[in-house]
Design a protein around this motif. Structure first.
Motif, PDB file in Angstrom:
ATOM      1  N   LEU A 141     -13.803   8.680 -21.423  1.00  0.00           N
ATOM      2  CA  LEU A 141     -14.099  10.099 -22.309  1.00  0.00           C
ATOM      3  C   LEU A 141     -13.836  11.263 -21.401  1.00  0.00           C
ATOM      4  O   LEU A 141     -13.237  12.325 -21.532  1.00  0.00           O
ATOM      5  N   ALA A 142     -14.439  11.140 -20.257  1.00  0.00           N
ATOM      6  CA  ALA A 142     -14.085  12.254 -19.260  1.00  0.00           C
ATOM      7  C   ALA A 142     -12.707  12.584 -18.966  1.00  0.00           C
ATOM      8  O   ALA A 142     -12.554  13.859 -18.925  1.00  0.00           O
ATOM      9  N   ASN A 143     -12.032  11.431 -18.622  1.00  0.00           N
ATOM     10  CA  ASN A 143     -10.511  11.584 -18.284  1.00  0.00           C
ATOM     11  C   ASN A 143      -9.888  12.103 -19.601  1.00  0.00           C
ATOM     12  O   ASN A 143      -8.838  12.875 -19.535  1.00  0.00           O
ATOM     13  N   MET A 144     -10.308  11.891 -20.784  1.00  0.00           N
ATOM     14  CA  MET A 144      -9.597  12.474 -22.181  1.00  0.00           C
ATOM     15  C   MET A 144     -10.121  13.903 -22.102  1.00  0.00           C
ATOM     16  O   MET A 144      -8.849  14.683 -22.497  1.00  0.00           O
ATOM     17  N   TYR A 145     -11.053  14.380 -21.659  1.00  0.00           N
ATOM     18  CA  TYR A 145     -11.350  15.831 -21.959  1.00  0.00           C
ATOM     19  C   TYR A 145     -10.652  16.490 -20.719  1.00  0.00           C
ATOM     20  O   TYR A 145     -10.266  17.693 -20.928  1.00  0.00           O
ATOM     21  N   ILE A 146     -10.551  15.913 -19.475  1.00  0.00           N
ATOM     22  CA  ILE A 146      -9.771  16.661 -18.572  1.00  0.00           C
ATOM     23  C   ILE A 146      -8.229  16.914 -19.030  1.00  0.00           C
ATOM     24  O   ILE A 146      -7.721  17.747 -19.004  1.00  0.00           O
ATOM     25  N   SER A 147      -7.732  15.742 -19.580  1.00  0.00           N
ATOM     26  CA  SER A 147      -6.350  15.895 -20.243  1.00  0.00           C
ATOM     27  C   SER A 147      -6.123  16.775 -21.256  1.00  0.00           C
ATOM     28  O   SER A 147      -5.118  17.441 -21.337  1.00  0.00           O
ATOM     29  N   ALA A 148      -7.345  16.978 -22.090  1.00  0.00           N
ATOM     30  CA  ALA A 148      -7.208  17.880 -23.022  1.00  0.00           C
ATOM     31  C   ALA A 148      -7.294  19.353 -22.651  1.00  0.00           C
ATOM     32  O   ALA A 148      -6.424  20.209 -23.095  1.00  0.00           O
ATOM     33  N   LEU A 149      -8.182  19.656 -21.669  1.00  0.00           N
ATOM     34  CA  LEU A 149      -8.279  20.850 -21.020  1.00  0.00           C
ATOM     35  C   LEU A 149      -6.867  21.412 -20.241  1.00  0.00           C
ATOM     36  O   LEU A 149      -6.508  22.501 -20.330  1.00  0.00           O
ATOM     37  N   ASP A 150      -6.202  20.199 -19.697  1.00  0.00           N
ATOM     38  CA  ASP A 150      -4.976  20.434 -19.298  1.00  0.00           C
ATOM     39  C   ASP A 150      -3.911  20.815 -20.148  1.00  0.00           C
ATOM     40  O   ASP A 150      -3.035  21.885 -19.860  1.00  0.00           O
ATOM     41  N   LYS A 151      -4.075  20.208 -21.116  1.00  0.00           N
ATOM     42  CA  LYS A 151      -3.067  20.627 -22.324  1.00  0.00           C
ATOM     43  C   LYS A 151      -3.365  21.839 -22.785  1.00  0.00           C
ATOM     44  O   LYS A 151      -2.359  22.641 -22.998  1.00  0.00           O
ATOM     45  N   LEU A 152      -4.444  22.670 -22.772  1.00  0.00           N
ATOM     46  CA  LEU A 152      -4.609  23.790 -23.155  1.00  0.00           C
ATOM     47  C   LEU A 152      -4.515  24.988 -22.064  1.00  0.00           C
ATOM     48  O   LEU A 152      -4.555  25.901 -22.514  1.00  0.00           O
ATOM     49  N   GLY A 153      -4.244  24.503 -21.065  1.00  0.00           N
ATOM     50  CA  GLY A 153      -3.813  25.327 -19.797  1.00  0.00           C
ATOM     51  C   GLY A 153      -5.176  25.872 -19.050  1.00  0.00           C
ATOM     52  O   GLY A 153      -4.810  26.963 -18.508  1.00  0.00           O
ATOM     53  N   VAL A 154      -6.165  25.392 -19.285  1.00  0.00           N
ATOM     54  CA  VAL A 154      -7.323  25.825 -18.482  1.00  0.00           C
ATOM     55  C   VAL A 154      -7.567  25.336 -17.232  1.00  0.00           C
ATOM     56  O   VAL A 154      -7.416  24.267 -16.751  1.00  0.00           O
TER      57      VAL A 154
END
Length: 327
Positions: free
Chosen positions: A97-110
């Motif tokens: 789950l932590a890695n999913m969240y990191i990937s999602a934030l990367d996709k958002l450009g944060v």
């Protein structure tokens, strides 16, 4: 909005600076909250909800102008929670789950952000993210962090495992086959999440909303899979845990918020163990007690908790705010 993560077989439901997330109701029949673009001139706060809840539980933070006018605010529904969509899996862990969240934030450009994590899920996932992205996570707030262990002990595993067996007793052709989670199991979780003291009448509608939403999401007519994966991930069945060495390696500013009435799920001695494990946090791990608050204090005691959150994040970003902001 949804963030597609095909490598995990998941579409995360997300909100970014939502203008209409004002109700903490977990009812998925309500309209989906919308999102607005990120303001790259503002600092970002990423919120991780507690287990069995959804991103809607952050409504008291997202609708607080002390936060919404000064920061980018982001939250996701965790896998097997809320509106997030995903394939069935054989195993699932907090590390994933932590890695999913990191990937999602990367996709958002944060690029850089603070983390606010509530409950065992939020605290564990937030800590794992901070360990994985030490240059990106600028500060971390853990609220009622819950069970403390490198690996949860047999007693806690047995308790959660026994609860899961009881909760599944009407599923998969067992019992009456309805899939309904029985009243004793729901009442046990209510006590875990909200405490056993019913004197605070403001908690009653929150508790009732959670009970109805939990039954609708995981109970009557619903398959076993999502509830089983949720509980097994909290037991740590498929994860490695967080070592004491890993906790001690974090040097970012860390704040732990504890509710004085949270004596069942995250009692003070447990929260203090989290504090002591972050022995190299910048300036020492900050520890604050919210008097009279139960386990999920960001939902029940939002005004006070938000003030503490803003003060902490601003202080470690060297930002001076007018005293009225913290009232």
């Amino acid at each position: 909005m949804y963030i597609d993560l095909p490598e995990y077989g998941v579409k995360l439901f997300a909100v970014v600076n939502p203008p209409d997330l004002s109700s903490p109701s977990l009812d998925l029949a309500l309209p989906e909250p919308t999102s607005c673009p990120l303001d790259m001139d503002k600092h970002t706060i990423f919120f991780i909800h507690a287990a069995t809840f959804t991103l809607a539980s952050w409504a008291p933070q997202f609708s607080d102008p002390r936060l919404s006018t000064r920061y980018n605010l982001i939250a996701f529904d965790a896998r097997f929670h809320g509106r997030t969509q995903g394939e069935e899996v054989a195993a699932y862990s907090m590390e994933e789950l932590a890695n999913m969240y990191i990937s999602a934030l990367d996709k958002l450009g944060v690029k850089q952000y603070s983390i606010v994590g509530e409950g065992s899920l939020g605290a564990t996932c937030g800590t794992l993210m901070a360990l994985e992205r030490k240059d990106d996570v600028s500060s971390m707030v853990l609220v009622a962090p819950g069970q403390f262990a490198v690996e949860e002990g047999p007693q806690n595993n047995e308790r959660k495992g026994a609860w899961l067996l009881a909760a599944l007793s009407q599923k998969d052709g067992k019992g009456d086959g309805s899939g309904t989670i029985a009243k004793p199991e729901l009442e046990f979780l209510e006590d875990v999440l909200f405490g056993v003291d019913d004197k605070r009448t403001t908690i009653h509608p929150i508790k009732s909303d959670w009970t109805a939403a939990f039954q609708a999401r995981y109970g009557t007519g619903k398959p076993t899979h999502d509830l089983k994966m949720l509980v097994l991930s909290m037991i740590g069945r498929h994860g490695k845990g967080i070592s004491m060495e890993d906790r001690a390696s974090l040097t970012l500013p860390i704040l732990i918020l504890h509710g004085s009435d949270d004596d069942m799920t995250s009692p003070q001695e447990t929260a203090e163990m989290w504090r002591d494990a972050f022995k190299n946090a910048k300036g020492g791990c900050d520890f604050r007690i919210v008097t009279g608050a139960p386990h999920l204090l960001m939902l029940t005691d939002a005004s006070v908790a938000n003030r503490m959150l803003i003060s902490f994040i601003d202080r470690h970003r060297d930002i001076d705010r007018p005293p009225s902001l913290y009232i």
